[in-house]
Design a protein around this motif. Structure first.
Motif, PDB file in Angstrom:
ATOM      1  N   SER A  84       0.811  -1.221   0.000  1.00 23.03           N
ATOM      2  CA  SER A  84       0.000   0.000   0.000  1.00 23.03           C
ATOM      3  C   SER A  84       0.842   1.267   0.000  1.00 23.03           C
ATOM      4  CB  SER A  84      -0.925   0.008   1.223  1.00 23.03           C
ATOM      5  OG  SER A  84      -0.170  -0.082   2.413  1.00 23.03           O
ATOM      6  N   SER A  85       2.132   1.136  -0.307  1.00 25.67           N
ATOM      7  CA  SER A  85       3.031   2.293  -0.249  1.00 25.67           C
ATOM      8  C   SER A  85       3.844   2.395  -1.533  1.00 25.67           C
ATOM      9  CB  SER A  85       3.990   2.171   0.940  1.00 25.67           C
ATOM     10  OG  SER A  85       3.284   1.963   2.145  1.00 25.67           O
ATOM     11  N   ALA A  86       3.964   3.604  -2.056  1.00 32.01           N
ATOM     12  CA  ALA A  86       4.761   3.838  -3.255  1.00 32.01           C
ATOM     13  C   ALA A  86       6.119   4.433  -2.926  1.00 32.01           C
ATOM     14  CB  ALA A  86       4.012   4.764  -4.210  1.00 32.01           C
ATOM     15  N   THR A  87       6.216   5.124  -1.785  1.00 27.53           N
ATOM     16  CA  THR A  87       7.460   5.792  -1.408  1.00 27.53           C
ATOM     17  C   THR A  87       7.846   5.429   0.026  1.00 27.53           C
ATOM     18  OG1 THR A  87       6.356   7.752  -0.516  1.00 27.53           O
ATOM     19  CG2 THR A  87       6.880   7.758  -2.888  1.00 27.53           C
ATOM     20  N   VAL A  88       9.075   5.766   0.387  1.00 24.47           N
ATOM     21  CA  VAL A  88       9.556   5.535   1.753  1.00 24.47           C
ATOM     22  C   VAL A  88       8.693   6.280   2.755  1.00 24.47           C
ATOM     23  CG1 VAL A  88      11.463   6.017   3.330  1.00 24.47           C
ATOM     24  CG2 VAL A  88      11.924   5.011   1.099  1.00 24.47           C
ATOM     25  N   GLY A  89       8.337   7.523   2.435  1.00 25.70           N
ATOM     26  CA  GLY A  89       7.520   8.319   3.353  1.00 25.70           C
ATOM     27  C   GLY A  89       6.177   7.667   3.634  1.00 25.70           C
ATOM     28  N   GLU A  90       5.527   7.172   2.591  1.00 19.42           N
ATOM     29  CA  GLU A  90       4.241   6.498   2.776  1.00 19.42           C
ATOM     30  C   GLU A  90       4.416   5.234   3.611  1.00 19.42           C
ATOM     31  OE1 GLU A  90       2.312   5.692  -0.894  1.00 19.42           O
ATOM     32  OE2 GLU A  90       2.238   7.780  -1.527  1.00 19.42           O
ATOM     33  N   ALA A  91       5.483   4.487   3.351  1.00 17.95           N
ATOM     34  CA  ALA A  91       5.725   3.247   4.085  1.00 17.95           C
ATOM     35  C   ALA A  91       5.947   3.513   5.567  1.00 17.95           C
ATOM     36  CB  ALA A  91       6.930   2.520   3.490  1.00 17.95           C
ATOM     37  N   LEU A  92       6.719   4.543   5.890  1.00 11.46           N
ATOM     38  CA  LEU A  92       6.966   4.876   7.292  1.00 11.46           C
ATOM     39  C   LEU A  92       5.686   5.346   7.979  1.00 11.46           C
ATOM     40  CD1 LEU A  92      10.412   6.688   7.188  1.00 11.46           C
ATOM     41  CD2 LEU A  92       9.882   4.565   8.385  1.00 11.46           C
ATOM     42  N   THR A  93       4.862   6.085   7.252  1.00 11.66           N
ATOM     43  CA  THR A  93       3.595   6.541   7.818  1.00 11.66           C
ATOM     44  C   THR A  93       2.711   5.361   8.166  1.00 11.66           C
ATOM     45  OG1 THR A  93       3.731   8.581   6.527  1.00 11.66           O
ATOM     46  CG2 THR A  93       1.576   7.985   7.413  1.00 11.66           C
ATOM     47  N   HIS A  94       2.664   4.363   7.272  1.00 11.70           N
ATOM     48  CA  HIS A  94       1.888   3.154   7.558  1.00 11.70           C
ATOM     49  C   HIS A  94       2.511   2.374   8.721  1.00 11.70           C
ATOM     50  CE1 HIS A  94      -0.893   3.548   4.279  1.00 11.70           C
ATOM     51  NE2 HIS A  94       0.055   3.549   3.367  1.00 11.70           N
ATOM     52  N   ALA A  95       3.841   2.319   8.751  1.00 13.35           N
ATOM     53  CA  ALA A  95       4.527   1.590   9.820  1.00 13.35           C
ATOM     54  C   ALA A  95       4.217   2.188  11.184  1.00 13.35           C
ATOM     55  CB  ALA A  95       6.030   1.577   9.572  1.00 13.35           C
ATOM     56  N   ALA A  96       4.139   3.523  11.238  1.00 13.76           N
ATOM     57  CA  ALA A  96       3.843   4.198  12.507  1.00 13.76           C
ATOM     58  C   ALA A  96       2.499   3.757  13.056  1.00 13.76           C
ATOM     59  CB  ALA A  96       3.865   5.715  12.312  1.00 13.76           C
ATOM     60  N   ALA A  97       1.544   3.520  12.156  1.00  8.64           N
ATOM     61  CA  ALA A  97       0.206   3.108  12.585  1.00  8.64           C
ATOM     62  C   ALA A  97       0.177   1.656  13.061  1.00  8.64           C
ATOM     63  CB  ALA A  97      -0.786   3.294  11.441  1.00  8.64           C
TER      64      ALA A  97
END
Length: 331
Positions: A84-97
């Motif tokens: 569900s992530s295209a970039t590192v920023g999106e991936a980290l945001t999902h990881a935080a959740a």
């Protein structure tokens, strides 16, 4: 939490700790824990597990070194968010959740500025400058996992611009080696700072598939349980499990096992083997495994094994097998 506890035990066994003794001292029934509907580990059991693991391995930095050895687990976390992530920023945001899936003792917060972004761990309980031993070990573990998660997303060794901890670290040199930057003490903060250029980096999904192939190989290794292993076997398994960004150096391996490089070399000599022999055996095994899958370019495989140039990988492979990677691939 259950998977974290099982991983802690597996790492302790890798460090030559008897799993049965560790469980007994920590009040944990390992057989019951492995069951699908196992009761959750209590806070006291987890506290005792951290304390006993550090004591039995004679390693006061057990959490730091455990985090360094958890790269396959970090890859698994990446696998949960990469779809569900295209970039590192999106991936980290999902990881935080998803932090609550790993621990209920802190949450993760992501902040951005024009030049940097930070990943901050916020404890549920404010311990001030003297948090309990188990909590410090957990913080060390999580921060190192964050670094390795970024490594896994980009297939690159990421160097934080800064690391800040609320407590004074007992071994600054070792923390700097593992964190890849010198940690600073700052009241109330558990934080990593990274260059903003990583934020919009696209995820390397093709390389992640290669990492999954590595995990499949790891899952096929025989389960050792609590049986003692030779040092060379433990090192081989450790190198294999942590090889997706290249094979660790002798110094890094010795530090992770909490002994000096000279002591590690001496112990291996007693078993009739050199560290370089083990490292080459890991590289050869992985190279043959990746090439035999037939699904990945040789250039990607050479990167996975830590070679910057395909020509260097080709020379090494010919030395191991007597044929070039391309010739082997066509067999």
């Amino acid at each position: 939490m259950k998977q974290l506890v099982l991983s802690m035990m597996a790492y302790a066994v890798q460090r030559d700790v008897d799993a049965a003794q560790l469980c007994k001292l920590s009040g944990i029934d390992l057989t019951a824990l492995k069951k699908k509907n196992a009761a959750p580990v209590t806070a006291q059991q987890l506290q005792d597990l951290w304390l006993n693991a550090g004591r039995l391995t004679n390693d006061p930095l057990f959490g730091l070194h455990f985090g360094e050895a958890l790269q396959p687990a970090a890859l698994g976390i990446v696998g949960e968010i990469i779809q569900s992530s295209a970039t590192v920023g999106e991936a980290l945001t999902h990881a935080a959740a998803l932090t609550h899936l790993v621990t209920d003792q802190c949450r993760m917060e992501i902040n951005r500025s024009a030049k940097t972004f930070s990943v901050k761990l916020i404890p549920v309980t404010d311990y001030g400058a003297t948090p309990p031993y188990a909590f410090r070990q957990l913080i060390d573990l999580l921060l190192v996992m964050i670094i390795h998660e970024l490594d896994g997303l980009l297939l690159e060794k990421i160097i934080p611009q800064a690391a800040r901890l609320a407590y004074t670290v007992p071994d600054p040199v070792e923390y700097e080696r593992v964190f890849r930057c010198k940690p600073a003490k700052k009241q109330g903060e558990y934080l990593l700072v990274f260059d903003i250029r990583y934020w919009e980096e696209p995820l390397l999904t093709a390389n992640y598939e290669l990492q999954n192939l590595l995990l499949q190989k790891l899952s096929s290794l025989p389960q050792t349980g609590s049986q003692p292993q030779t040092l060379q076997t433990r090192i081989y398994n450790h190198l294999l499990a942590n090889s997706y960004l290249g094979v660790s150096s002798l110094d890094a391996m010795a530090a992770n096992f909490n002994i000096s490089p000279r002591s590690l070399q001496r112990k291996l000599k007693e078993e009739g083997v050199k560290y370089q022999d083990i490292a080459d055996a890991v590289r050869r095994s992985l190279a043959v495994y990746y090439i035999s899958s037939g699904n990945y370019p040789l250039k990607d495989i050479s990167w996975m094994l830590g070679y910057n140039e395909l020509s260097a990988f080709t020379r090494a492979f010919k030395r191991w097998t007597g044929s070039t990677p391309m010739s082997y691939q066509s067999l």
